[in-house]
Design a protein around this motif. Structure first.
Motif, PDB file in Angstrom:
ATOM      1  N   PHE A  29     -11.648   2.926  -4.955  1.00 51.42           N
ATOM      2  CA  PHE A  29     -11.380   4.036  -4.036  1.00 51.42           C
ATOM      3  C   PHE A  29     -11.338   3.574  -2.582  1.00 51.42           C
ATOM      4  O   PHE A  29     -10.454   3.976  -1.825  1.00 51.42           O
ATOM      5  N   LEU A  30     -12.280   2.719  -2.188  1.00 48.99           N
ATOM      6  CA  LEU A  30     -12.274   2.208  -0.814  1.00 48.99           C
ATOM      7  C   LEU A  30     -11.028   1.371  -0.541  1.00 48.99           C
ATOM      8  O   LEU A  30     -10.432   1.462   0.537  1.00 48.99           O
ATOM      9  N   SER A  31     -10.624   0.578  -1.524  1.00 49.43           N
ATOM     10  CA  SER A  31      -9.391  -0.199  -1.381  1.00 49.43           C
ATOM     11  C   SER A  31      -8.191   0.727  -1.229  1.00 49.43           C
ATOM     12  O   SER A  31      -7.317   0.513  -0.379  1.00 49.43           O
ATOM     13  N   ARG A  37      -4.234   4.024   4.410  1.00 47.64           N
ATOM     14  CA  ARG A  37      -4.317   4.142   5.876  1.00 47.64           C
ATOM     15  C   ARG A  37      -3.343   3.179   6.547  1.00 47.64           C
ATOM     16  O   ARG A  37      -2.733   3.511   7.556  1.00 47.64           O
ATOM     17  N   LEU A  38      -3.225   1.994   5.978  1.00 46.12           N
ATOM     18  CA  LEU A  38      -2.295   1.006   6.524  1.00 46.12           C
ATOM     19  C   LEU A  38      -0.843   1.376   6.224  1.00 46.12           C
ATOM     20  O   LEU A  38       0.043   1.172   7.057  1.00 46.12           O
ATOM     21  N   VAL A  44       1.349   5.113  -4.300  1.00 41.34           N
ATOM     22  CA  VAL A  44       1.419   4.599  -5.678  1.00 41.34           C
ATOM     23  C   VAL A  44       1.178   3.088  -5.679  1.00 41.34           C
ATOM     24  O   VAL A  44       0.398   2.574  -6.492  1.00 41.34           O
ATOM     25  N   ALA A  45       1.791   2.366  -4.751  1.00 36.57           N
ATOM     26  CA  ALA A  45       1.546   0.921  -4.644  1.00 36.57           C
ATOM     27  C   ALA A  45       0.087   0.654  -4.284  1.00 36.57           C
ATOM     28  O   ALA A  45      -0.528  -0.290  -4.800  1.00 36.57           O
TER      29      ALA A  45
END
Length: 143
Positions: A29-31, A37-38, A44-45
């Motif tokens: 989830f953090l990833s 955000r980036l 999806v990716a």
């Protein structure tokens, strides 16, 4: 009627799965949050990349902590089965997220949470019964 020892073993595995799986889900989830955000339009990716990060940590945690013990399959078979489960989970969660965002208009984080709840539940059952199945009493075969 369920045998008390089996019920206790199932409960212990479920608790260990919640602990290790909680760490895997948090990492996933953090990833996902960082990646979306980036690249906000690449949800999806971002889910595929986050699931990959989670799956790598999950294999080792589940093999050596959650389902530790005399396992029916050797590491190569377990890894093959785990990769197949990962591919299925990635496709399922990505489809849920895509449908929830594009069809239902949900925010991608809400869609991710719903997808992860579904995937975590099905993964526990699959890992317990297939990937990291315990060796049957008296069995000596190891693949």
């Amino acid at each position: 009627m369920t045998h008390p020892a089996r019920s206790s073993a199932l409960s212990a595995q479920a608790i260990r799965y919640l602990i290790s799986g909680g760490g895997v889900v948090a990492l996933d989830f953090l990833s996902f949050c960082l990646l979306t955000r980036l690249w906000p339009d690449a949800y999806v990716a971002a889910n595929v990349a986050a699931k990959t990060i989670g799956a790598l940590s999950g294999f080792f945690l589940h093999k050596h902590f959650t389902f530790a013990g005399e396992q029916a399959h050797g590491a190569p078979t377990q890894l093959t089965l785990y990769i197949a489960l990962y591919v299925f989970n990635m496709a399922l969660s990505s489809a849920i997220i895509f449908g929830a965002v594009e069809v239902l208009g949900w925010h991608e984080l809400l869609a991710k949470i719903v997808a992860d709840v579904i995937v975590v539940a099905t993964s526990f059952v699959t890992c317990r019964l297939l990937v990291f199945a315990q060796r049957a009493t008296g069995a000596v075969q190891r693949r």
